[in-house]
Motif scaffolding. Structure first.
Motif, short mmCIF file in Angstrom:
data_model
loop_
_atom_site.label_atom_id
_atom_site.label_comp_id
_atom_site.label_asym_id
_atom_site.label_seq_id
_atom_site.Cartn_x
_atom_site.Cartn_y
_atom_site.Cartn_z
N LEU A 188 0.83 -1.20 0.00
CA LEU A 188 0.00 0.00 0.00
C LEU A 188 0.86 1.25 0.00
O LEU A 188 0.57 2.23 -0.71
N ARG A 189 1.93 1.22 0.78
CA ARG A 189 2.80 2.40 0.87
C ARG A 189 3.48 2.66 -0.47
O ARG A 189 3.59 3.82 -0.91
N LEU A 190 3.93 1.61 -1.16
CA LEU A 190 4.57 1.79 -2.46
C LEU A 190 3.59 2.34 -3.49
O LEU A 190 3.95 3.22 -4.29
N VAL A 191 2.38 1.85 -3.50
CA VAL A 191 1.38 2.35 -4.43
C VAL A 191 1.12 3.83 -4.20
O VAL A 191 1.07 4.64 -5.13
N LYS A 192 0.98 4.22 -2.94
CA LYS A 192 0.73 5.63 -2.62
C LYS A 192 1.90 6.52 -3.06
O LYS A 192 1.69 7.62 -3.59
N LEU A 193 3.13 6.07 -2.82
CA LEU A 193 4.30 6.87 -3.19
C LEU A 193 4.41 7.02 -4.70
O LEU A 193 4.77 8.09 -5.21
N LEU A 194 4.12 5.96 -5.44
CA LEU A 194 4.15 6.06 -6.90
C LEU A 194 3.08 7.02 -7.40
O LEU A 194 3.33 7.85 -8.29
N GLN A 195 1.90 6.96 -6.83
CA GLN A 195 0.82 7.86 -7.23
C GLN A 195 1.16 9.31 -6.89
O GLN A 195 0.83 10.22 -7.65
N ALA A 196 1.83 9.51 -5.76
CA ALA A 196 2.19 10.87 -5.36
C ALA A 196 3.15 11.52 -6.33
O ALA A 196 3.25 12.74 -6.41
N GLN A 197 3.86 10.69 -7.11
CA GLN A 197 4.81 11.20 -8.09
C GLN A 197 4.23 11.22 -9.50
O GLN A 197 4.96 11.35 -10.48
N GLY A 198 2.91 11.12 -9.59
CA GLY A 198 2.24 11.26 -10.87
C GLY A 198 2.05 9.98 -11.66
O GLY A 198 1.62 10.03 -12.81
N ALA A 199 2.37 8.83 -11.06
CA ALA A 199 2.24 7.56 -11.79
C ALA A 199 0.79 7.09 -11.77
O ALA A 199 0.07 7.29 -10.80
#
Length: 385
Positions: free
Chosen positions: A102-113
């Motif tokens: 979950l944390r990895l998904v959120k971090l990727l989304q926060a960078q526009g992915a």
């Protein structure tokens, strides 16, 4: 960006006793991962399995070379800033917990992915729910995973996801082509009607002729255009920015200048016939306008490739629709019953020849536009992932 677990790209994966041997991944999965790389899609493995297992699978499917694996304990020791960079740089994460996913998904989304997450277990549900597109396994997936997902993969095959991406790009391309075609056609009609008085010409068309043009040009050819096959480079393009306008990459400029070109050709034909004393001037402008739009439908089947390289028969339904429209237009011109309805008159041979030749200007100039666009001389066809 696609986030996936290794179990979704294999035929079967099992540890055989103490030997460390694993069953090979599906051949189509290896090809699908390679195709993702060409399409600008990052494939990441987030698994709860052992680091060596993850590394071995990653090597077989060509995920990363050399293989770099971060474990769950590595992630626990990182702050958000460090993990944010690791989420971008590293493609393989092993021994992870549901919280790590979950944390990895959120971090990727926060960078526009744009993140598509695949999973099958209960522990995948939080990440599946959070991802932009949650994809659950239909065969081995749990009910919890399927409920948390946006879609269910019925064959549990990663290659099916890539095929869906390819088909989605084809559909989007065809939507762009349809919009470009219909709006350019309508712009040509507007320019013809609007500019005629400024050149001292009478009203070019009567209402029933305008309705006929919209019916035959926007109808059959427009529908057939939605069946256009995918372009050869469709999976060699980077992803499209989510907020990018559908009119990007020169589309609105094309609509403007080609619409003006079609209007100019129609008015030029009208002026030639009107000042030449022909009683068929209205039928001539009516026919030039119709045929110009049909030529435009053929020539915009690709934004950068020539119609000659695509082939006239690669979309037989579109070719059939255009030929049928030409026949219908000739019926309107030469069948007396339709002459009364559409206020047309039979054209002489040289007048009909003009109606066939003038629209070829659209073909030549749009082909030159595609040549210039393909070489980067005009418009910005570079997409950013």
């Amino acid at each position: 960006h696609t986030v996936l677990e290794h179990g979704d790209v294999k035929g079967t994966l099992s540890l055989l006793g103490m030997t460390g041997m694993i069953d090979p991944p599906r051949a189509e999965a290896i090809a699908a991962v390679h195709e993702c790389h060409g399409a600008g899609i990052r494939v990441k493995m987030i698994t709860g399995d052992h680091v060596r297992t993850a590394a071995a699978i990653a090597q077989q499917i060509g995920l990363q070379n050399p293989v770099q694996v971060l474990s769950g304990s590595d992630l626990d020791g990182m702050d958000d800033a460090t993990l944010r960079q690791a989420a971008l740089d590293c493609d393989i994460f092993a021994r992870t917990s549901p919280e790590h996913k979950l944390r990895l998904v959120k971090l990727l989304q926060a960078q526009g992915a744009i993140v598509a997450m695949t999973g099958d277990g209960v522990n995948d549900a939080p990440a599946l729910k959070r991802a932009n597109i949650g994809i659950a396994m239909g065969k081995k997936g749990t009910d919890v995973a399927r409920e948390a997902s946006d879609m269910v993969l019925m064959d549990d095959n990663f290659a099916s996801i890539v095929r869906a991406v390819r088909e989605g790009r084809r559909i989007f391309d065809n939507i762009r082509k349809f919009i470009k075609y219909t709006m350019t056609s309508n712009a040509g009609e507007v320019w013809t009607l609007f500019l005629a008085p400024f050149f001292g010409l009478p009203l070019p068309l009567v209402p029933v002729q305008i309705l006929w043009i919209n019916l035959v040009t926007d109808g059959l050819p427009g529908l057939a255009m939605t069946l256009e096959p995918q372009e050869k480079d469709i999976m060699q393009r980077p992803p499209r920015p989510p907020m990018e306008s559908i009119f990007a990459h020169g589309m609105w400029q094309h609509i403007f200048w080609v619409g003006l070109l079609i209007g100019g050709l129609s008015l030029g034909a009208q002026a030639w016939a009107w000042h030449g004393g022909s009683d068929n001037w209205q039928t001539i402008v009516f026919t030039v306008l119709t045929f110009s739009q049909l030529v435009h439908a053929l020539v915009i089947r690709s934004e950068t490739r020539s119609l000659l390289s695509i082939g006239f028969v690669s979309n037989p339904k579109l070719l059939l629709a255009i030929l049928l429209t030409v026949v219908m237009q000739l019926m309107v011109i030469y069948v007396p019953f339709f002459n009364d309805i559409f206020q047309t008159s039979p054209l002489e041979i040289h007048e009909l020849l003009v109606c066939f030749l003038l629209p070829l200007v659209v073909f030549v100039l749009v082909e030159l536009e595609k040549l210039a666009a393909g070489r980067g001389w005009i418009y910005d066809f570079k997409r950013h992932d």
